[in-house]
Scaffold this active site. Sequence first.
Site, PDB file in Angstrom:
ATOM      1  N   GLU A  25       4.653   1.053  -9.944  1.00  0.00           N
ATOM      2  CA  GLU A  25       4.269   0.859  -8.542  1.00  0.00           C
ATOM      3  C   GLU A  25       4.275  -0.632  -8.256  1.00  0.00           C
ATOM      4  OE1 GLU A  25       0.171   1.879  -7.725  1.00  0.00           O
ATOM      5  OE2 GLU A  25      -0.467   1.317  -9.744  1.00  0.00           O
ATOM      6  N   LYS A  43      -9.614   3.163  -9.542  1.00  0.00           N
ATOM      7  CA  LYS A  43      -9.511   2.049  -8.594  1.00  0.00           C
ATOM      8  C   LYS A  43     -10.712   1.144  -8.864  1.00  0.00           C
ATOM      9  CE  LYS A  43      -8.242   1.184  -3.802  1.00  0.00           C
ATOM     10  NZ  LYS A  43      -7.189   0.210  -4.064  1.00  0.00           N
TER      11      LYS A  43
HETATM   12  N1  PMP Z   1      -1.309   1.063  -5.807  1.00  0.00           N
HETATM   13  C1  PMP Z   1      -2.218   0.099  -5.940  1.00  0.00           C
HETATM   14  C2  PMP Z   1      -2.219  -0.714  -7.175  1.00  0.00           C
HETATM   15  C3  PMP Z   1      -3.153  -0.160  -4.921  1.00  0.00           C
HETATM   16  O1  PMP Z   1      -4.055  -1.124  -5.046  1.00  0.00           O
HETATM   17  C4  PMP Z   1      -3.118   0.637  -3.745  1.00  0.00           C
HETATM   18  C5  PMP Z   1      -4.129   0.433  -2.652  1.00  0.00           C
HETATM   19  N2  PMP Z   1      -4.019  -0.823  -2.072  1.00  0.00           N
HETATM   20  C6  PMP Z   1      -2.125   1.626  -3.644  1.00  0.00           C
HETATM   21  C7  PMP Z   1      -1.253   1.835  -4.713  1.00  0.00           C
HETATM   22  C8  PMP Z   1      -2.041   2.508  -2.440  1.00  0.00           C
HETATM   23  O2  PMP Z   1      -3.114   3.426  -2.442  1.00  0.00           O
HETATM   24  P1  PMP Z   1      -3.695   4.034  -1.102  1.00  0.00           P
HETATM   25  O3  PMP Z   1      -2.559   4.661  -0.393  1.00  0.00           O
HETATM   26  O4  PMP Z   1      -4.705   5.019  -1.536  1.00  0.00           O
HETATM   27  O5  PMP Z   1      -4.277   2.900  -0.324  1.00  0.00           O
END
Ligand code: PMP
Length: 291
Positions: A182, A149
């Site tokens: 995603e 991330k």
């Molecule tokens: N995919 C991406 C690309 C993201 O940036 C995020 C978070 N905003 C998610 C999935 C979801 O992750 P999380 O549930 O940990 O917030």
Amino acid sequence: MQIYINGEYFDKEDAKISVFDHGLLYGDGVFEGIRVYNRKVFKCREHLERLYESAKSIDLKIPLGIEELEADMLETVRRSELDEAYIRLVVTRGEGCLGINPYTCGIPQIIIIVDKIALYHPDFYKKGLSLITVATQRNLPEAVNPRIKSLNYLNNILAKIEAVNAGVEEAIMLNSFGLVSECAGDNIFAIRKGLLMTPSISMGVLEGITRNEVIRLARAKGIEVRQLVMTRHDLFIADECFLTGTGAEIVPVIKIDGRTIGDGKPGPVTRGLMEDYHRLTREEGTPVPRD
Ligand code: PMP
């Protein structure tokens, strides 16, 4: 609002970092988005652990231990006086020179911002989102692994630009094999004949903390869950579809590339999981200290 930078607190106008910070110059850094519900930090440890894993992967040494960082984050939330909030926890590579070498940089900058967030309009939670598949492919895991991330969100921003210009809120991104990965800022799920499906991590996705929690919640109520290879066809023929993310929580999807999903309304499995997730956010979490 009090913003934390490396152990000090600043008013918003005074919270500044160097223009030589490689977080700004190259998107070199990592971050987390975390929610506070009911004065409790939801999935606090999971987010901190992912932050440290992202940092490890890019050889960024966070100058605080996980316990110290957790304590500082809780203190920043306490100072915000917000019971419902969004925490943006950022660690940049720090100040360096004009060249990409990260080892020229000084101390990484830890920034904590606590503010309010409303990612999608409340109507979308009742009526559902429309999505499109975009031309921008998700980063190849062999190039920039989506599990990191990082502050370099250009891949996702390019997808978001396509979605917004097409008049929708979110973009479905495919990987280099044309398989579903995603969305620009959320993970994706589909339900067909009672089976809950989501692309496996190897498809090139961020291992979302909400994704993991939804998988757990679904299994706890006896729903079969599979992480697998998914095509757009699997989405088009789904009975239900929804997105997950810390900011989004669980948001239903009712249209993809012009195809109506199910009967065009948020379905029962999605609504059940939304209720379970909402309940969990009110119950669980790391308490923010009182004054
Ligand atoms: N995919 C991406 C690309 C993201 O940036 C995020 C978070 N905003 C998610 C999935 C979801 O992750 P999380 O549930 O940990 O917030």
